[in-house]
Design a protein around this motif. Structure first.
Motif, PDB file in Angstrom:
ATOM      1  N   ARG A   1      54.972  21.254  97.759  1.00 30.15           N
ATOM      2  CA  ARG A   1      55.560  19.957  98.080  1.00 30.15           C
ATOM      3  C   ARG A   1      55.552  19.739  99.587  1.00 30.15           C
ATOM      4  NH1 ARG A   1      61.518  17.238  97.200  1.00 30.15           N
ATOM      5  NH2 ARG A   1      60.839  15.249  98.038  1.00 30.15           N
ATOM      6  N   GLU A   2      55.343  18.490  99.978  1.00 31.84           N
ATOM      7  CA  GLU A   2      55.520  18.065 101.366  1.00 31.84           C
ATOM      8  C   GLU A   2      56.695  17.104 101.397  1.00 31.84           C
ATOM      9  OE1 GLU A   2      51.996  16.356 103.084  1.00 31.84           O
ATOM     10  OE2 GLU A   2      50.827  18.183 102.752  1.00 31.84           O
ATOM     11  N   ILE A   3      57.578  17.302 102.378  1.00 30.19           N
ATOM     12  CA  ILE A   3      58.730  16.420 102.528  1.00 30.19           C
ATOM     13  C   ILE A   3      58.727  15.886 103.950  1.00 30.19           C
ATOM     14  CG2 ILE A   3      61.230  16.166 102.341  1.00 30.19           C
ATOM     15  CD1 ILE A   3      61.211  18.731 100.624  1.00 30.19           C
ATOM     16  N   LYS A   4      58.748  14.564 104.067  1.00 30.83           N
ATOM     17  CA  LYS A   4      58.771  13.927 105.373  1.00 30.83           C
ATOM     18  C   LYS A   4      60.167  13.366 105.619  1.00 30.83           C
ATOM     19  CE  LYS A   4      55.889  11.011 108.233  1.00 30.83           C
ATOM     20  NZ  LYS A   4      54.691  10.208 108.290  1.00 30.83           N
ATOM     21  N   PHE A   5      60.748  13.732 106.752  1.00 28.16           N
ATOM     22  CA  PHE A   5      62.076  13.265 107.133  1.00 28.16           C
ATOM     23  C   PHE A   5      61.939  12.239 108.252  1.00 28.16           C
ATOM     24  CE2 PHE A   5      62.691  17.390 105.176  1.00 28.16           C
ATOM     25  CZ  PHE A   5      63.763  17.138 104.327  1.00 28.16           C
ATOM     26  N   ASN A   6      63.050  11.634 108.637  1.00 28.50           N
ATOM     27  CA  ASN A   6      63.032  10.618 109.695  1.00 28.50           C
ATOM     28  C   ASN A   6      62.753  11.197 111.067  1.00 28.50           C
ATOM     29  OD1 ASN A   6      63.578   8.362 108.059  1.00 28.50           O
ATOM     30  ND2 ASN A   6      65.747   8.909 108.012  1.00 28.50           N
ATOM     31  N   ASN A   7      63.145  12.459 111.272  1.00 33.95           N
ATOM     32  CA  ASN A   7      62.969  13.069 112.586  1.00 33.95           C
ATOM     33  C   ASN A   7      63.039  14.589 112.449  1.00 33.95           C
ATOM     34  OD1 ASN A   7      65.832  13.748 112.561  1.00 33.95           O
ATOM     35  ND2 ASN A   7      66.196  11.607 113.081  1.00 33.95           N
ATOM     36  N   PHE A   8      62.839  15.262 113.564  1.00 31.76           N
ATOM     37  CA  PHE A   8      62.850  16.726 113.576  1.00 31.76           C
ATOM     38  C   PHE A   8      64.229  17.277 113.222  1.00 31.76           C
ATOM     39  CE2 PHE A   8      63.503  20.755 115.874  1.00 31.76           C
ATOM     40  CZ  PHE A   8      62.564  21.528 115.217  1.00 31.76           C
ATOM     41  N   LYS A   9      65.279  16.619 113.684  1.00 31.93           N
ATOM     42  CA  LYS A   9      66.634  17.106 113.433  1.00 31.93           C
ATOM     43  C   LYS A   9      66.932  17.153 111.930  1.00 31.93           C
ATOM     44  CE  LYS A   9      70.191  14.710 114.997  1.00 31.93           C
ATOM     45  NZ  LYS A   9      71.285  14.199 115.858  1.00 31.93           N
ATOM     46  N   GLU A  10      66.524  16.125 111.204  1.00 32.44           N
ATOM     47  CA  GLU A  10      66.715  16.138 109.750  1.00 32.44           C
ATOM     48  C   GLU A  10      65.891  17.238 109.093  1.00 32.44           C
ATOM     49  OE1 GLU A  10      67.771  11.451 108.902  1.00 32.44           O
ATOM     50  OE2 GLU A  10      66.047  12.342 107.908  1.00 32.44           O
ATOM     51  N   ALA A  11      64.642  17.389 109.533  1.00 32.25           N
ATOM     52  CA  ALA A  11      63.786  18.433 108.962  1.00 32.25           C
ATOM     53  C   ALA A  11      64.381  19.819 109.215  1.00 32.25           C
ATOM     54  CB  ALA A  11      62.372  18.345 109.554  1.00 32.25           C
ATOM     55  N   PHE A  12      64.877  20.029 110.412  1.00 31.32           N
ATOM     56  CA  PHE A  12      65.448  21.328 110.761  1.00 31.32           C
ATOM     57  C   PHE A  12      66.750  21.574 109.995  1.00 31.32           C
ATOM     58  CE2 PHE A  12      65.312  25.019 113.344  1.00 31.32           C
ATOM     59  CZ  PHE A  12      66.649  25.396 113.513  1.00 31.32           C
ATOM     60  N   SER A  13      67.581  20.544 109.847  1.00 30.74           N
ATOM     61  CA  SER A  13      68.810  20.672 109.069  1.00 30.74           C
ATOM     62  C   SER A  13      68.484  21.054 107.625  1.00 30.74           C
ATOM     63  CB  SER A  13      69.598  19.367 109.105  1.00 30.74           C
ATOM     64  OG  SER A  13      70.725  19.458 108.274  1.00 30.74           O
ATOM     65  N   PHE A  14      67.482  20.384 107.064  1.00 34.89           N
ATOM     66  CA  PHE A  14      67.033  20.692 105.710  1.00 34.89           C
ATOM     67  C   PHE A  14      66.600  22.157 105.606  1.00 34.89           C
ATOM     68  CE2 PHE A  14      63.074  21.301 103.301  1.00 34.89           C
ATOM     69  CZ  PHE A  14      63.551  21.138 102.006  1.00 34.89           C
ATOM     70  N   MET A  15      65.768  22.599 106.539  1.00 36.82           N
ATOM     71  CA  MET A  15      65.269  23.975 106.497  1.00 36.82           C
ATOM     72  C   MET A  15      66.421  24.977 106.642  1.00 36.82           C
ATOM     73  SD  MET A  15      61.657  23.617 108.544  1.00 36.82           S
ATOM     74  CE  MET A  15      61.101  25.283 108.181  1.00 36.82           C
ATOM     75  N   ASN A  16      67.383  24.659 107.471  1.00 42.15           N
ATOM     76  CA  ASN A  16      68.537  25.528 107.652  1.00 42.15           C
ATOM     77  C   ASN A  16      69.320  25.666 106.342  1.00 42.15           C
ATOM     78  OD1 ASN A  16      70.482  27.065 109.203  1.00 42.15           O
ATOM     79  ND2 ASN A  16      71.785  25.256 109.130  1.00 42.15           N
ATOM     80  N   GLN A  17      69.550  24.556 105.668  1.00 45.25           N
ATOM     81  CA  GLN A  17      70.294  24.592 104.410  1.00 45.25           C
ATOM     82  C   GLN A  17      69.526  25.327 103.315  1.00 45.25           C
ATOM     83  OE1 GLN A  17      72.270  20.861 103.320  1.00 45.25           O
ATOM     84  NE2 GLN A  17      71.973  20.199 105.435  1.00 45.25           N
ATOM     85  N   VAL A  18      68.215  25.122 103.255  1.00 47.24           N
ATOM     86  CA  VAL A  18      67.398  25.839 102.269  1.00 47.24           C
ATOM     87  C   VAL A  18      67.402  27.334 102.578  1.00 47.24           C
ATOM     88  CG1 VAL A  18      65.056  26.176 101.365  1.00 47.24           C
ATOM     89  CG2 VAL A  18      65.944  23.857 101.678  1.00 47.24           C
ATOM     90  N   ALA A  19      67.352  27.696 103.858  1.00 51.27           N
ATOM     91  CA  ALA A  19      67.366  29.116 104.238  1.00 51.27           C
ATOM     92  C   ALA A  19      68.657  29.787 103.768  1.00 51.27           C
ATOM     93  CB  ALA A  19      67.212  29.254 105.746  1.00 51.27           C
ATOM     94  N   ILE A  20      69.772  29.129 103.965  1.00 47.40           N
ATOM     95  CA  ILE A  20      71.060  29.695 103.536  1.00 47.40           C
ATOM     96  C   ILE A  20      71.113  29.805 102.014  1.00 47.40           C
ATOM     97  CG2 ILE A  20      73.550  29.251 103.441  1.00 47.40           C
ATOM     98  CD1 ILE A  20      73.185  28.051 106.330  1.00 47.40           C
ATOM     99  N   PHE A  21      70.656  28.779 101.327  1.00 52.00           N
ATOM    100  CA  PHE A  21      70.627  28.812  99.863  1.00 52.00           C
ATOM    101  C   PHE A  21      69.689  29.921  99.366  1.00 52.00           C
ATOM    102  CE2 PHE A  21      69.068  27.606  95.704  1.00 52.00           C
ATOM    103  CZ  PHE A  21      70.250  27.322  95.037  1.00 52.00           C
ATOM    104  N   SER A  22      68.517  30.028  99.975  1.00 51.43           N
ATOM    105  CA  SER A  22      67.529  31.032  99.567  1.00 51.43           C
ATOM    106  C   SER A  22      68.072  32.442  99.690  1.00 51.43           C
ATOM    107  CB  SER A  22      66.261  30.897 100.408  1.00 51.43           C
ATOM    108  OG  SER A  22      65.632  29.674 100.153  1.00 51.43           O
ATOM    109  N   GLU A  23      68.842  32.695 100.724  1.00 50.51           N
ATOM    110  CA  GLU A  23      69.455  34.012 100.889  1.00 50.51           C
ATOM    111  C   GLU A  23      70.411  34.312  99.744  1.00 50.51           C
ATOM    112  OE1 GLU A  23      69.279  36.742 103.215  1.00 50.51           O
ATOM    113  OE2 GLU A  23      67.355  35.696 103.394  1.00 50.51           O
ATOM    114  N   GLN A  24      71.117  33.304  99.272  1.00 51.31           N
ATOM    115  CA  GLN A  24      72.086  33.511  98.192  1.00 51.31           C
ATOM    116  C   GLN A  24      71.412  33.900  96.881  1.00 51.31           C
ATOM    117  OE1 GLN A  24      75.329  30.670  97.871  1.00 51.31           O
ATOM    118  NE2 GLN A  24      74.820  29.964  99.933  1.00 51.31           N
TER     119      GLN A  24
END
Length: 173
Positions: A65-88
């Protein structure tokens, strides 16, 4: 097809899809689950069950999947949340990020294809992406993590609705 019965703390479910009968009780269960390779038809059924067909490209070895966000900050926030979830759940995406675009590949390397963990992570990724998009760009900075219990709750709701649909269809046959 032989029917199987699965018992859960909240009831018994009879199904013709033993590999698909996976409800999330807690994330420790997901961590400890030994993944098995899903057949193409299992992947298609699970994708339909959890509405992944419209967002993920499915091949025999991976989900993409490719996901396009409005800006880098949204993309980075998304990646941060997925990283935390993935660890769980102890299952991690292969991904890359260029400015506002995140490209994601999911597969279970140990088995060389798609497992229930990939489907579950894809579902969580879709949920997290939607959550990030709904927030304003400014509130994305606070990186509040989507309650992971809500992801499991909605996954289980899809599971229950799918099985009710199967039961209704089988009664009409």
């Amino acid at each position: 097809m032989i029917s199987s019965i699965f018992k859960f703390p909240f009831g018994t479910i009879q199904t013709n899809f033993p590999k698909l009968s996976f409800k999330v009780i807690d994330f420790q269960t997901m961590k400890e689950r030994n993944p098995t390779l899903l057949s193409d038809s299992d992947v298609q059924t699970l994708s339909k069950m959890h509405s992944l067909n419209s967002t993920w490209k499915i091949t025999p070895q991976k989900l993409y999947r490719e996901i396009k966000f409005n800006n880098f900050k949204e993309a980075f926030s998304f990646m941060n949340q997925v990283a935390i979830f993935s660890e769980q759940i102890d299952h991690h995406p292969d991904w890359e990020n260029v400015y506002n675009l995140v490209k994601i590949n999911l597969n279970t390397h140990d088995i060389g294809g798609i497992s229930i963990k990939d489907i579950f992570l894809a579902y969580a990724i879709d949920t997290i992406a939607m959550n990030v998009r709904v927030k304003s760009a400014e509130s994305t900075n606070d990186t509040r993590i989507l309650e992971v219990a809500k992801i499991a709750e909605s996954w289980n709701l899809n599971f229950d609705q799918f099985h009710r649909m199967i039961e209704t269809d089988s009664r009409q046959i």
